[in-house]
Design a protein around this motif. Sequence first.
Motif, PDB file in Angstrom:
ATOM      1  N   ASP A 122      59.300  39.014  87.141  1.00  0.00           N
ATOM      2  CA  ASP A 122      60.069  39.258  88.461  1.00  0.00           C
ATOM      3  C   ASP A 122      61.409  38.372  88.359  1.00  0.00           C
ATOM      4  OD1 ASP A 122      58.647  41.593  89.123  1.00  0.00           O
ATOM      5  OD2 ASP A 122      57.427  40.456  90.474  1.00  0.00           O
ATOM      6  N   PHE A 123      60.881  37.195  88.174  1.00  0.00           N
ATOM      7  CA  PHE A 123      62.112  36.271  88.468  1.00  0.00           C
ATOM      8  C   PHE A 123      63.078  36.560  87.430  1.00  0.00           C
ATOM      9  CE2 PHE A 123      58.586  32.940  89.515  1.00  0.00           C
ATOM     10  CZ  PHE A 123      58.449  33.271  90.381  1.00  0.00           C
ATOM     11  N   LEU A 124      62.941  36.850  86.142  1.00  0.00           N
ATOM     12  CA  LEU A 124      64.097  37.131  85.319  1.00  0.00           C
ATOM     13  C   LEU A 124      64.854  38.332  85.758  1.00  0.00           C
ATOM     14  CD1 LEU A 124      62.373  36.319  82.013  1.00  0.00           C
ATOM     15  CD2 LEU A 124      64.139  34.852  82.962  1.00  0.00           C
ATOM     16  N   LYS A 125      64.189  39.465  86.372  1.00  0.00           N
ATOM     17  CA  LYS A 125      64.815  40.677  86.942  1.00  0.00           C
ATOM     18  C   LYS A 125      65.717  40.327  87.753  1.00  0.00           C
ATOM     19  CE  LYS A 125      61.047  43.674  85.704  1.00  0.00           C
ATOM     20  NZ  LYS A 125      59.605  44.461  86.080  1.00  0.00           N
ATOM     21  N   ALA A 126      65.352  39.297  88.568  1.00  0.00           N
ATOM     22  CA  ALA A 126      66.179  38.826  89.662  1.00  0.00           C
ATOM     23  C   ALA A 126      67.243  37.884  89.331  1.00  0.00           C
ATOM     24  CB  ALA A 126      65.261  38.051  90.751  1.00  0.00           C
ATOM     25  N   GLY A 127      67.388  37.656  87.829  1.00  0.00           N
ATOM     26  CA  GLY A 127      68.498  36.751  87.448  1.00  0.00           C
ATOM     27  C   GLY A 127      68.227  35.136  87.534  1.00  0.00           C
ATOM     28  N   GLY A 166      59.704  27.546 102.340  1.00  0.00           N
ATOM     29  CA  GLY A 166      61.490  27.405 102.233  1.00  0.00           C
ATOM     30  C   GLY A 166      62.243  28.641 102.278  1.00  0.00           C
ATOM     31  N   GLU A 167      61.687  29.783 102.689  1.00  0.00           N
ATOM     32  CA  GLU A 167      62.174  31.098 102.580  1.00  0.00           C
ATOM     33  C   GLU A 167      63.724  31.294 102.892  1.00  0.00           C
ATOM     34  OE1 GLU A 167      60.848  35.671 102.279  1.00  0.00           O
ATOM     35  OE2 GLU A 167      59.759  34.425 103.120  1.00  0.00           O
ATOM     36  N   ASP A 168      64.036  30.235 103.860  1.00  0.00           N
ATOM     37  CA  ASP A 168      65.286  30.457 104.397  1.00  0.00           C
ATOM     38  C   ASP A 168      66.224  29.876 103.261  1.00  0.00           C
ATOM     39  OD1 ASP A 168      64.370  31.705 106.802  1.00  0.00           O
ATOM     40  OD2 ASP A 168      64.385  29.920 107.699  1.00  0.00           O
ATOM     41  N   LYS A 169      65.838  28.881 102.675  1.00  0.00           N
ATOM     42  CA  LYS A 169      66.738  28.135 101.879  1.00  0.00           C
ATOM     43  C   LYS A 169      66.600  29.107 100.402  1.00  0.00           C
ATOM     44  CE  LYS A 169      67.140  23.874  99.370  1.00  0.00           C
ATOM     45  NZ  LYS A 169      66.463  22.560  99.060  1.00  0.00           N
ATOM     46  N   LEU A 170      66.119  29.774 100.213  1.00  0.00           N
ATOM     47  CA  LEU A 170      65.893  30.742  99.071  1.00  0.00           C
ATOM     48  C   LEU A 170      67.118  31.815  99.378  1.00  0.00           C
ATOM     49  CD1 LEU A 170      64.783  32.113  96.523  1.00  0.00           C
ATOM     50  CD2 LEU A 170      63.311  33.238  97.989  1.00  0.00           C
ATOM     51  N   MET A 171      67.260  32.359 100.629  1.00  0.00           N
ATOM     52  CA  MET A 171      68.319  33.230 100.595  1.00  0.00           C
ATOM     53  C   MET A 171      69.463  32.498 100.816  1.00  0.00           C
ATOM     54  SD  MET A 171      67.855  36.472 100.978  1.00  0.00           S
ATOM     55  CE  MET A 171      69.302  36.894 101.493  1.00  0.00           C
ATOM     56  N   THR A 172      69.761  31.387 101.034  1.00  0.00           N
ATOM     57  CA  THR A 172      70.976  30.598 101.268  1.00  0.00           C
ATOM     58  C   THR A 172      71.540  30.294  99.739  1.00  0.00           C
ATOM     59  OG1 THR A 172      70.489  29.310 103.141  1.00  0.00           O
ATOM     60  CG2 THR A 172      72.116  28.304 101.685  1.00  0.00           C
ATOM     61  N   ILE A 173      70.540  30.093  98.897  1.00  0.00           N
ATOM     62  CA  ILE A 173      70.875  29.555  97.515  1.00  0.00           C
ATOM     63  C   ILE A 173      71.262  31.164  96.642  1.00  0.00           C
ATOM     64  CG2 ILE A 173      70.008  29.021  94.973  1.00  0.00           C
ATOM     65  CD1 ILE A 173      67.980  27.120  96.736  1.00  0.00           C
ATOM     66  N   LEU A 174      70.618  32.052  97.016  1.00  0.00           N
ATOM     67  CA  LEU A 174      70.772  33.371  96.405  1.00  0.00           C
ATOM     68  C   LEU A 174      72.421  33.897  96.782  1.00  0.00           C
ATOM     69  CD1 LEU A 174      67.211  34.969  96.510  1.00  0.00           C
ATOM     70  CD2 LEU A 174      68.465  34.118  94.694  1.00  0.00           C
ATOM     71  N   LYS A 175      72.827  33.669  97.913  1.00  0.00           N
ATOM     72  CA  LYS A 175      73.947  33.875  98.408  1.00  0.00           C
ATOM     73  C   LYS A 175      75.061  33.299  97.594  1.00  0.00           C
ATOM     74  CE  LYS A 175      72.667  35.513 103.021  1.00  0.00           C
ATOM     75  NZ  LYS A 175      72.653  35.161 104.443  1.00  0.00           N
ATOM     76  N   GLU A 176      74.682  32.145  96.820  1.00  0.00           N
ATOM     77  CA  GLU A 176      75.603  31.481  96.127  1.00  0.00           C
ATOM     78  C   GLU A 176      75.460  31.419  94.810  1.00  0.00           C
ATOM     79  OE1 GLU A 176      75.329  27.411  97.664  1.00  0.00           O
ATOM     80  OE2 GLU A 176      75.734  27.923  99.582  1.00  0.00           O
ATOM     81  N   ARG A 177      74.419  31.655  94.030  1.00  0.00           N
ATOM     82  CA  ARG A 177      74.198  31.663  92.765  1.00  0.00           C
ATOM     83  C   ARG A 177      72.606  31.935  92.676  1.00  0.00           C
ATOM     84  NH1 ARG A 177      70.888  27.206  92.074  1.00  0.00           N
ATOM     85  NH2 ARG A 177      71.072  25.415  93.439  1.00  0.00           N
ATOM     86  N   ARG A 228      69.528  40.126  98.868  1.00  0.00           N
ATOM     87  CA  ARG A 228      68.288  40.472  99.495  1.00  0.00           C
ATOM     88  C   ARG A 228      67.064  41.254  98.586  1.00  0.00           C
ATOM     89  NH1 ARG A 228      66.791  39.732 104.209  1.00  0.00           N
ATOM     90  NH2 ARG A 228      68.795  39.113 104.733  1.00  0.00           N
ATOM     91  N   GLU A 229      67.809  41.941  97.630  1.00  0.00           N
ATOM     92  CA  GLU A 229      67.059  42.481  96.577  1.00  0.00           C
ATOM     93  C   GLU A 229      66.624  41.542  95.586  1.00  0.00           C
ATOM     94  OE1 GLU A 229      69.250  46.972  96.118  1.00  0.00           O
ATOM     95  OE2 GLU A 229      70.062  45.393  95.104  1.00  0.00           O
ATOM     96  N   LYS A 230      67.295  40.553  95.270  1.00  0.00           N
ATOM     97  CA  LYS A 230      66.636  39.334  94.531  1.00  0.00           C
ATOM     98  C   LYS A 230      65.498  38.809  95.018  1.00  0.00           C
ATOM     99  CE  LYS A 230      70.723  38.312  91.750  1.00  0.00           C
ATOM    100  NZ  LYS A 230      72.053  37.423  91.664  1.00  0.00           N
ATOM    101  N   CYS A 231      65.785  38.473  96.445  1.00  0.00           N
ATOM    102  CA  CYS A 231      64.639  37.787  97.107  1.00  0.00           C
ATOM    103  C   CYS A 231      63.368  38.598  97.235  1.00  0.00           C
ATOM    104  CB  CYS A 231      65.158  37.596  98.489  1.00  0.00           C
ATOM    105  SG  CYS A 231      64.142  36.538  99.766  1.00  0.00           S
ATOM    106  N   HIS A 232      63.578  39.905  97.447  1.00  0.00           N
ATOM    107  CA  HIS A 232      62.295  40.922  97.302  1.00  0.00           C
ATOM    108  C   HIS A 232      61.825  40.686  96.275  1.00  0.00           C
ATOM    109  CE1 HIS A 232      59.977  44.309  97.915  1.00  0.00           C
ATOM    110  NE2 HIS A 232      60.103  44.548  96.773  1.00  0.00           N
ATOM    111  N   MET A 242      70.277  42.717  84.612  1.00  0.00           N
ATOM    112  CA  MET A 242      69.764  43.383  85.758  1.00  0.00           C
ATOM    113  C   MET A 242      70.086  42.745  86.815  1.00  0.00           C
ATOM    114  SD  MET A 242      66.075  44.876  86.923  1.00  0.00           S
ATOM    115  CE  MET A 242      65.756  45.674  88.441  1.00  0.00           C
ATOM    116  N   GLY A 243      69.724  41.269  86.795  1.00  0.00           N
ATOM    117  CA  GLY A 243      69.909  40.351  88.167  1.00  0.00           C
ATOM    118  C   GLY A 243      71.401  40.520  88.600  1.00  0.00           C
ATOM    119  N   ASP A 244      72.481  40.641  87.908  1.00  0.00           N
ATOM    120  CA  ASP A 244      73.937  40.837  88.426  1.00  0.00           C
ATOM    121  C   ASP A 244      74.069  42.202  89.360  1.00  0.00           C
ATOM    122  OD1 ASP A 244      74.421  38.347  87.259  1.00  0.00           O
ATOM    123  OD2 ASP A 244      75.125  39.185  85.348  1.00  0.00           O
TER     124      ASP A 244
END
Length: 528
Positions: free
Chosen positions: A61-66, A23-34, A8-12, A1-3
């Motif tokens: 939730d974490f697993l659903k977000a990949g 460190g939420e800003d860093k979270l979005m940076t990582i999610l945009k890459e991997r 932004r949906e993963k972050c939610h 499902m994560g793919d």
Amino acid sequence: MGDELTPREKCHLITRNLQEVLGEDKLMTILKERDLKVYWGTATTGKPHVAYFVPMSKIADFLKAGCEVTILFADLHAYLDNMKAPWELLELRTQYYETVIKAMLESIGVPLDKLKFIRGTDYQLSKEYTLDVYRLSSLVTQHDAKKAGAEVVKQVEHPLLSGLLYPGLQALDEEYLKVDAQFGGVDQRKIFTFAEKYLPSLGYTKRLHLMNPMVPGLTGTKMSSSEEESKIDLLDRKEDVKKKLKKAFCEPGNVENNGILSFIKHVLFPLKSEFVILRDTKWGGNKTYTTYEELEKDFATEVVHPGDLKSSVEVALNKLLDPIREKFNTPELKKLTSAAYPDPSKSKASVKNSTKNSNPEDVVPSQLDIRVGKVISVEKHPDADSLYLEKIDVGEPEPRTVISGLVQFVPKEQLQDRMVVLLCNLKPQKMRGVESQGMLLCASSVGDPRRVEPLDPPAGSCPGERVYVEGYESRQPDDELKPKKRVFEKLQADFRISEDFVAQWKQKNFMTRLGNVSCKTLKGGNIS
């Protein structure tokens, strides 16, 4: 499902229902890459209970977000935390935790093949890790180590060195597990900020920290393995679940500190996306809620009755517990459970039988956590003219709030900055709307007119020093005195002030390492 999800949906999904993210800003940076790499650790101490479904639901939730998720069974931490898990039981408790946590995850539909499981002792005894512990200990002050563990490590008057090592090991775990983030309860916040401060000092990257709120237990306080009335065990029978839920704090219309509502919000809704209130047709019949906010609103306005809320949670909870009960209903796992958590009543019974002619004491004064305190501030209770509201330093990170009925006996200025003696392990209770976190011990006269004065610790005493009865100084106090056992009341019956003005229990002196606890004028008096 994560793919299939956007960053932004993963972050939610990753952050929903969390109380705080560092460190939420860093979270979005990582999610945009991997995908995010995250770990959750649990020290293998007391039996896991139903509140463990809260982090399990978040792991789903974490697993659903990949996310790549690691679960750490922190066996070494369990021993370091004031030996909460005795060394001889450590392996058995770790086996129990591993089996029961996996059973919980399976019961909520989490695929185990998507998770990585590891024990602390698999890597924490390596040469590299041990060297980093020494490196870290050369940088960390005793103050910072104690402060970091204040909400997690058991606090005692004379802390063991092992408890001071605990936060450092948890910080190093982030590096050795090669994760981007650590997930835990908000009670871990001081350890998380400790890790953010010290890992870069070793040349390691500062990680993200994801924090769940602390979910109230059935009594309205934190759900705890050590407080039987506050929790439902994962292996409790259905009739026990019903009994405990029936007694649970769930005041009509009150949504604060409501463990029943919190369980629905943090476990049942994230898993099912809906919750059904089951009720008789004469009260409107069943109603399905698709958002928690809608249910909370109806409970607050008393559209939903506490009885219907409890019975509906009972049905939903038993559906989660049934597969766990079934899994543990085998000779092997029954044996593991009893070996990892021996029945204390059986060991007590064997001791009682072996000494049945010796008439052992029912309770002993070392069960009381009595400490020297210093009154930092004192003022009248806002809603009671006969009560003082005091802030008392007992050697903890924050002073305790204490309510005492001393207004008619002791002037305010005589209490301010005074060294006193405080009983610290009574169950906190509200007095006219303010929670009192201890009892100021005082001498009182026997006859009329009644006179009362606070007990005095020996000169030179410091806040936090332990007060004990001579001959009973070796045992650790109980974490919290259970009201039903009336430990304090039984002991108090033998409290007296001697003819030399010394506080005593059965003619044995109350003392600290500096001398006796006393009072100024009330010889022959009582202590309360």
